[in-house]
Design a protein around this motif. Structure first.
Motif, PDB file in Angstrom:
ATOM      1  N   ARG A   1     -10.959  -3.327  12.273  1.00 58.15           N
ATOM      2  CA  ARG A   1     -12.050  -3.729  10.976  1.00 58.15           C
ATOM      3  C   ARG A   1     -10.257  -2.857   9.364  1.00 58.15           C
ATOM      4  O   ARG A   1      -9.666  -2.505   9.560  1.00 58.15           O
ATOM      5  CB  ARG A   1     -12.963  -1.939  10.713  1.00 58.15           C
ATOM      6  CG  ARG A   1     -12.921  -1.853   9.152  1.00 58.15           C
ATOM      7  CD  ARG A   1     -14.157  -0.494   9.445  1.00 58.15           C
ATOM      8  NE  ARG A   1     -15.049  -0.943   9.989  1.00 58.15           N
ATOM      9  CZ  ARG A   1     -15.992   0.717  10.361  1.00 58.15           C
ATOM     10  NH1 ARG A   1     -15.397   1.705  10.560  1.00 58.15           N
ATOM     11  NH2 ARG A   1     -16.563   0.187  11.229  1.00 58.15           N
ATOM     12  N   VAL A   2     -10.558  -3.862   7.749  1.00 60.63           N
ATOM     13  CA  VAL A   2      -9.139  -3.803   7.711  1.00 60.63           C
ATOM     14  C   VAL A   2      -9.759  -2.683   6.027  1.00 60.63           C
ATOM     15  O   VAL A   2     -10.823  -3.298   5.840  1.00 60.63           O
ATOM     16  CB  VAL A   2      -8.280  -5.166   7.443  1.00 60.63           C
ATOM     17  CG1 VAL A   2      -7.942  -5.562   8.637  1.00 60.63           C
ATOM     18  CG2 VAL A   2      -9.405  -6.241   6.822  1.00 60.63           C
ATOM     19  N   ILE A   3      -8.658  -2.507   5.600  1.00 61.91           N
ATOM     20  CA  ILE A   3      -9.217  -2.073   4.204  1.00 61.91           C
ATOM     21  C   ILE A   3      -8.162  -2.325   3.489  1.00 61.91           C
ATOM     22  O   ILE A   3      -6.928  -2.379   3.610  1.00 61.91           O
ATOM     23  CB  ILE A   3      -8.791  -0.499   4.476  1.00 61.91           C
ATOM     24  CG1 ILE A   3      -8.887   0.802   5.144  1.00 61.91           C
ATOM     25  CG2 ILE A   3      -9.022   0.170   2.438  1.00 61.91           C
ATOM     26  CD1 ILE A   3      -9.123   1.993   4.816  1.00 61.91           C
ATOM     27  N   VAL A   4      -8.902  -3.506   2.684  1.00 54.15           N
ATOM     28  CA  VAL A   4      -7.989  -4.127   1.555  1.00 54.15           C
ATOM     29  C   VAL A   4      -7.740  -4.288  -0.109  1.00 54.15           C
ATOM     30  O   VAL A   4      -9.155  -4.837  -0.166  1.00 54.15           O
ATOM     31  CB  VAL A   4      -7.604  -5.599   2.181  1.00 54.15           C
ATOM     32  CG1 VAL A   4      -8.970  -6.510   2.596  1.00 54.15           C
ATOM     33  CG2 VAL A   4      -6.976  -6.248   1.188  1.00 54.15           C
ATOM     34  N   ARG A   5      -7.271  -4.124  -0.291  1.00 49.83           N
ATOM     35  CA  ARG A   5      -7.607  -4.656  -2.370  1.00 49.83           C
ATOM     36  C   ARG A   5      -8.582  -5.922  -3.004  1.00 49.83           C
ATOM     37  O   ARG A   5      -9.137  -5.389  -3.221  1.00 49.83           O
ATOM     38  CB  ARG A   5      -6.782  -3.931  -3.476  1.00 49.83           C
ATOM     39  CG  ARG A   5      -6.302  -2.542  -3.010  1.00 49.83           C
ATOM     40  CD  ARG A   5      -5.214  -2.815  -4.260  1.00 49.83           C
ATOM     41  NE  ARG A   5      -4.313  -1.564  -4.168  1.00 49.83           N
ATOM     42  CZ  ARG A   5      -5.299  -0.045  -4.837  1.00 49.83           C
ATOM     43  NH1 ARG A   5      -5.969  -0.447  -5.762  1.00 49.83           N
ATOM     44  NH2 ARG A   5      -4.351   1.058  -4.800  1.00 49.83           N
ATOM     45  N   ASP A   6      -8.144  -6.623  -1.953  1.00 44.66           N
ATOM     46  CA  ASP A   6      -8.172  -8.406  -2.180  1.00 44.66           C
ATOM     47  C   ASP A   6      -8.040  -9.243  -1.016  1.00 44.66           C
ATOM     48  O   ASP A   6      -7.971  -9.675  -0.594  1.00 44.66           O
ATOM     49  CB  ASP A   6      -7.077  -8.841  -3.253  1.00 44.66           C
ATOM     50  CG  ASP A   6      -7.048 -10.299  -3.322  1.00 44.66           C
ATOM     51  OD1 ASP A   6      -8.499 -10.554  -3.600  1.00 44.66           O
ATOM     52  OD2 ASP A   6      -6.388 -10.582  -4.100  1.00 44.66           O
ATOM     53  N   PRO A   7      -9.607  -9.236  -0.603  1.00 44.94           N
ATOM     54  CA  PRO A   7      -9.648 -10.003   0.306  1.00 44.94           C
ATOM     55  C   PRO A   7      -9.536 -11.657   0.657  1.00 44.94           C
ATOM     56  O   PRO A   7      -8.601 -11.825   1.353  1.00 44.94           O
ATOM     57  CB  PRO A   7     -11.537  -9.710   1.111  1.00 44.94           C
ATOM     58  CG  PRO A   7     -11.920  -8.767   0.294  1.00 44.94           C
ATOM     59  CD  PRO A   7     -11.065  -8.356  -1.080  1.00 44.94           C
ATOM     60  N   ALA A   8      -9.516 -11.548  -0.502  1.00 50.13           N
ATOM     61  CA  ALA A   8      -8.322 -13.443  -0.769  1.00 50.13           C
ATOM     62  C   ALA A   8      -7.195 -13.682  -0.244  1.00 50.13           C
ATOM     63  O   ALA A   8      -6.952 -14.358   0.397  1.00 50.13           O
ATOM     64  CB  ALA A   8      -8.662 -14.137  -2.492  1.00 50.13           C
TER      65      ALA A   8
END
Length: 297
Positions: A27-34
């Motif tokens: 699982r990742v935490i990311v502001r901009d999945p793009a």
């Protein structure tokens, strides 16, 4: 479940690539999945947002066996303590409440040295480690030396002027480490479900080099003379504040540089294992990372 923060950054994306080669869900935490490649997005669970947001980390850490914790840079923070400890506090609370079992973070050398309490970013990083350790999780703090990759920021000036700059002594030998080696150690720990307790893991790289030593290696690899030039701290302050860095964060960086000149990185005795764990030499890094970047600049 392994949770990875900052998965698109210089270290985080390398950790993610290696962990995805294993057989554990990610699982990742990311502001901009793009910013994640399509292939990666198809293979991970994405939690969108900042890992400094209490609600985001509560969701992300639910059912997590291991967390890779890496701070984003905050040049405009009111101070290093806010940037490190303040940002991490919601995550520490979520680690405890959500029952996270193991945490690996990227920290810094210096604990136990006379300068650890007045080393700016490093002092705040060690306080962040203490905050995480206080949750009771099994914990490995990767105590990193200076990154070889910092030289990458000066690719253009190296190409155009044959020089790179910093405010530290040209002659003092220090450990230096490639970020890819840090990522490799982090990924190995994240995939290993057997370790317990709390420890610092020094990641030193295979050799100690001065900036003059590094200039000599760069010159040989590029086939053109490159020198290191020490500049006053005020010059660095003027450049950083001019580009939007807060006065407090600039001073924290200068305090760290001064502490490194006074032996901040000398608290760990080098052993053969350090070269095994972090094998990339500065020459190798220059050959496969710096040289192509200079040629393309």
């Amino acid at each position: 479940m392994i949770v990875i923060t900052a998965p698109t950054g210089n270290i985080g994306h390398k950790v993610l690539d290696t962990v995805l080669a294993g057989d554990q869900p990610v699982r990742v935490i990311v502001r901009d999945p793009a910013r994640l490649s399509t292939d990666v997005r198809d293979r991970v669970e994405v939690i969108q947002g900042s890992h400094g947001d209490p609600q985001v980390v509560i969701r992300a850490f639910d059912g997590a066996d291991a967390v890779f914790w890496l701070l984003p840079p905050d040049r405009q923070a009111a101070g290093a303590d806010e940037a490190y400890v303040g940002f991490t506090r919601p995550a520490a609370e979520a680690m405890r409440s959500q029952g996270v079992k193991r945490v690996v973070d990227v920290s810094a050398l210096g604990r136990g040295t006379p300068y650890a309490g007045r080393a700016g970013h490093v002092t705040a990083s060690l306080a962040m480690d203490d905050l995480i350790a206080g949750t009771g999780v099994a914990f490995r703090a990767l105590a990193a030396s200076t990154f070889m990759d910092n030289v990458f920021r000066q690719v253009r000036v190296i190409k155009e002027q044959g020089v790179f700059f910093d405010a530290v002594s040209p002659d003092i030998k220090r450990p230096t480490v490639a970020t890819r080696d840090i990522a490799a150690v982090a990924a190995r720990l994240l995939l290993d479900t057997t370790w317990t307790g709390q420890e610092e893991v020094p990641v030193l790289g295979p050799e100690d080099l001065s900036y003059n030593d590094m200039a000599a290696v760069i010159s040989e690899v590029l086939g053109t003379p490159v020198k290191y030039q020490r500049i006053p701290g005020q010059a660095i302050k003027d450049r950083l504040t001019g580009s939007g860095t807060s006065d407090a964060m600039v001073q924290s960086m200068l305090d760290m540089m001064a502490a490194k000149d006074n032996g901040l990185d000398d608290g760990v005795a080098r052993t053969p294992q350090h070269a095994i764990d972090t094998p990339t030499t500065f020459r190798q890094w220059c050959e496969d990372t710096l040289k192509p970047a200079v040629q393309a600049a």
